[in-house]
Design a protein around this motif. Sequence first.
Motif, PDB file in Angstrom:
ATOM      1  N   PHE A 205       0.806  -1.218   0.000  1.00  0.00           N
ATOM      2  CA  PHE A 205       0.000   0.000   0.000  1.00  0.00           C
ATOM      3  C   PHE A 205       0.845   1.276   0.000  1.00  0.00           C
ATOM      4  N   ALA A 206       2.109   1.150  -0.335  1.00  0.00           N
ATOM      5  CA  ALA A 206       2.958   2.339  -0.410  1.00  0.00           C
ATOM      6  C   ALA A 206       2.520   3.249  -1.551  1.00  0.00           C
ATOM      7  N   ASP A 207       2.651   4.543  -1.369  1.00  0.00           N
ATOM      8  CA  ASP A 207       2.369   5.490  -2.452  1.00  0.00           C
ATOM      9  C   ASP A 207       3.430   5.337  -3.538  1.00  0.00           C
ATOM     10  N   THR A 208       2.995   5.320  -4.791  1.00  0.00           N
ATOM     11  CA  THR A 208       3.916   5.055  -5.908  1.00  0.00           C
ATOM     12  C   THR A 208       3.798   6.108  -7.000  1.00  0.00           C
ATOM     13  N   ASP A 209       4.800   6.104  -7.905  1.00  0.00           N
ATOM     14  CA  ASP A 209       4.753   6.996  -9.061  1.00  0.00           C
ATOM     15  C   ASP A 209       4.085   6.291 -10.235  1.00  0.00           C
ATOM     16  N   ASP A 210       4.180   6.855 -11.424  1.00  0.00           N
ATOM     17  CA  ASP A 210       3.513   6.285 -12.593  1.00  0.00           C
ATOM     18  C   ASP A 210       4.128   4.968 -13.049  1.00  0.00           C
ATOM     19  N   PHE A 211       5.312   4.640 -12.538  1.00  0.00           N
ATOM     20  CA  PHE A 211       5.966   3.373 -12.883  1.00  0.00           C
ATOM     21  C   PHE A 211       5.826   2.339 -11.769  1.00  0.00           C
ATOM     22  N   ASP A 212       4.941   2.611 -10.805  1.00  0.00           N
ATOM     23  CA  ASP A 212       4.688   1.725  -9.663  1.00  0.00           C
ATOM     24  C   ASP A 212       5.864   1.639  -8.701  1.00  0.00           C
ATOM     25  N   ARG A 213       6.792   2.584  -8.806  1.00  0.00           N
ATOM     26  CA  ARG A 213       7.894   2.631  -7.847  1.00  0.00           C
ATOM     27  C   ARG A 213       7.457   3.427  -6.620  1.00  0.00           C
ATOM     28  N   PRO A 214       7.662   2.893  -5.421  1.00  0.00           N
ATOM     29  CA  PRO A 214       7.304   3.638  -4.209  1.00  0.00           C
ATOM     30  C   PRO A 214       8.020   4.987  -4.137  1.00  0.00           C
ATOM     31  N   LEU A 215       7.290   6.015  -3.723  1.00  0.00           N
ATOM     32  CA  LEU A 215       7.862   7.352  -3.609  1.00  0.00           C
ATOM     33  C   LEU A 215       8.917   7.411  -2.503  1.00  0.00           C
ATOM     34  N   ALA A 216       8.667   6.685  -1.429  1.00  0.00           N
ATOM     35  CA  ALA A 216       9.661   6.551  -0.354  1.00  0.00           C
ATOM     36  C   ALA A 216      10.326   5.188  -0.505  1.00  0.00           C
ATOM     37  N   ASP A 217      11.637   5.144  -0.395  1.00  0.00           N
ATOM     38  CA  ASP A 217      12.357   3.894  -0.612  1.00  0.00           C
ATOM     39  C   ASP A 217      11.945   2.818   0.394  1.00  0.00           C
ATOM     40  N   LEU A 218      11.554   1.671  -0.143  1.00  0.00           N
ATOM     41  CA  LEU A 218      11.281   0.477   0.659  1.00  0.00           C
ATOM     42  C   LEU A 218      12.405  -0.503   0.356  1.00  0.00           C
ATOM     43  N   ARG A 219      13.212  -0.799   1.337  1.00  0.00           N
ATOM     44  CA  ARG A 219      14.486  -1.450   1.050  1.00  0.00           C
ATOM     45  C   ARG A 219      14.638  -2.790   1.788  1.00  0.00           C
ATOM     46  N   ILE A 220      15.307  -3.747   1.116  1.00  0.00           N
ATOM     47  CA  ILE A 220      15.801  -4.934   1.801  1.00  0.00           C
ATOM     48  C   ILE A 220      17.125  -4.527   2.452  1.00  0.00           C
ATOM     49  N   LEU A 221      17.137  -4.412   3.747  1.00  0.00           N
ATOM     50  CA  LEU A 221      18.359  -4.015   4.439  1.00  0.00           C
ATOM     51  C   LEU A 221      19.423  -5.102   4.312  1.00  0.00           C
ATOM     52  N   ARG A 222      18.977  -6.333   4.463  1.00  0.00           N
ATOM     53  CA  ARG A 222      19.872  -7.465   4.227  1.00  0.00           C
ATOM     54  C   ARG A 222      19.025  -8.728   4.036  1.00  0.00           C
ATOM     55  N   ALA A 223      19.602  -9.691   3.346  1.00  0.00           N
ATOM     56  CA  ALA A 223      18.984 -11.007   3.186  1.00  0.00           C
ATOM     57  C   ALA A 223      19.945 -12.033   3.747  1.00  0.00           C
ATOM     58  N   GLU A 224      19.418 -13.018   4.454  1.00  0.00           N
ATOM     59  CA  GLU A 224      20.285 -13.987   5.112  1.00  0.00           C
ATOM     60  C   GLU A 224      19.628 -15.362   5.133  1.00  0.00           C
ATOM     61  N   VAL A 225      20.445 -16.402   5.029  1.00  0.00           N
ATOM     62  CA  VAL A 225      19.950 -17.761   5.167  1.00  0.00           C
ATOM     63  C   VAL A 225      19.660 -17.991   6.649  1.00  0.00           C
ATOM     64  N   VAL A 226      18.440 -18.425   6.938  1.00  0.00           N
ATOM     65  CA  VAL A 226      18.023 -18.558   8.339  1.00  0.00           C
ATOM     66  C   VAL A 226      18.779 -19.678   9.026  1.00  0.00           C
ATOM     67  N   GLU A 227      18.832 -20.830   8.391  1.00  0.00           N
ATOM     68  CA  GLU A 227      19.499 -21.987   8.973  1.00  0.00           C
ATOM     69  C   GLU A 227      19.919 -22.908   7.841  1.00  0.00           C
ATOM     70  N   GLU A 228      21.193 -23.207   7.778  1.00  0.00           N
ATOM     71  CA  GLU A 228      21.673 -24.072   6.708  1.00  0.00           C
ATOM     72  C   GLU A 228      21.130 -25.484   6.897  1.00  0.00           C
ATOM     73  N   LYS A 229      20.498 -26.004   5.842  1.00  0.00           N
ATOM     74  CA  LYS A 229      19.986 -27.365   5.871  1.00  0.00           C
ATOM     75  C   LYS A 229      20.547 -28.140   4.692  1.00  0.00           C
ATOM     76  N   ALA A 230      20.537 -29.454   4.824  1.00  0.00           N
ATOM     77  CA  ALA A 230      20.989 -30.293   3.733  1.00  0.00           C
ATOM     78  C   ALA A 230      20.056 -30.110   2.546  1.00  0.00           C
ATOM     79  N   ILE A 231      20.628 -29.944   1.369  1.00  0.00           N
ATOM     80  CA  ILE A 231      19.841 -29.772   0.159  1.00  0.00           C
ATOM     81  C   ILE A 231      19.558 -31.138  -0.447  1.00  0.00           C
ATOM     82  N   HIS A 232      18.280 -31.406  -0.697  1.00  0.00           N
ATOM     83  CA  HIS A 232      17.894 -32.683  -1.283  1.00  0.00           C
ATOM     84  C   HIS A 232      17.695 -32.513  -2.773  1.00  0.00           C
ATOM     85  N   PRO A 233      18.345 -33.334  -3.599  1.00  0.00           N
ATOM     86  CA  PRO A 233      18.211 -33.192  -5.056  1.00  0.00           C
ATOM     87  C   PRO A 233      16.816 -33.548  -5.525  1.00  0.00           C
TER      88      PRO A 233
END
Length: 233
Positions: A205-233
């Motif tokens: 529901f952020a206010d946006t411009d004509d390109f649907d970009r939010p007028l105020a920056d909404l940012r991912i400050l950081r992304a992190e893996v929560v807990e390393e798990k074994a990957i199953h093929p």
Amino acid sequence: MKNLVLFLLFCCLTGAAAQDAADTRQRVRLVTTYGDIVIALSDSTPRHRDNFLRLVREHYYDSLLFHRVIPDFMVQTGDPDSRHAAPGAQLGEGGPGYTIPAEICLPALYHKRGAVAAAREPDEVNPERASSGSQFYIVWGRIPSAASLNRYRKSLETSSNGRYTITDEMQETYAMYGGTPHLDGQYTVFGEVVEGLEVVDNLQFADTDDFDRPLADLRILRAEVVEEKAIHP
């Protein structure tokens, strides 16, 4: 009666714990300016899963914007050009320089509310529906009418020559929680939000411009893996 209530509570808690233990999906946390979003990645889309995890470990998503936000539809991010974008700059074309082959897994993975799916170029230039190497969106969507769901189902069956359909279970989920069923069969869904759906609700529901970009920056400050798990093929 008190003992019965305690026994039922114990059963619920142990059942939930067993269910969590059985869920081996790798999780990623997006720490955003609006709060945390935790995404569980599907093992049914291994190329998308592994690519996403690699980018997260490389801090690729840190400081990127949600550059496209449409109320009652979705929020989109993953454009590296957004990290230092000037106010009002049009975004959405950036990426790591490669695409990922489509991994469409209907009916297991579909565009219910909270689904995480890969953005891509349109069919005209991308008939194989290969995914962007980094851009993705989180579904919000409306609750569709029964008539709309029937139209989407028939359209999907026709366009896929009967390969895909919207099942009864999918229709029940859409009718209860909402989503974007018109995108099923066209984009790769590779995960879902398991914590922080209220953050997505606020972002949309952020206010946006004509390109649907939010007028105020909404940012991912950081992304992190929560807990390393074994990957199953």
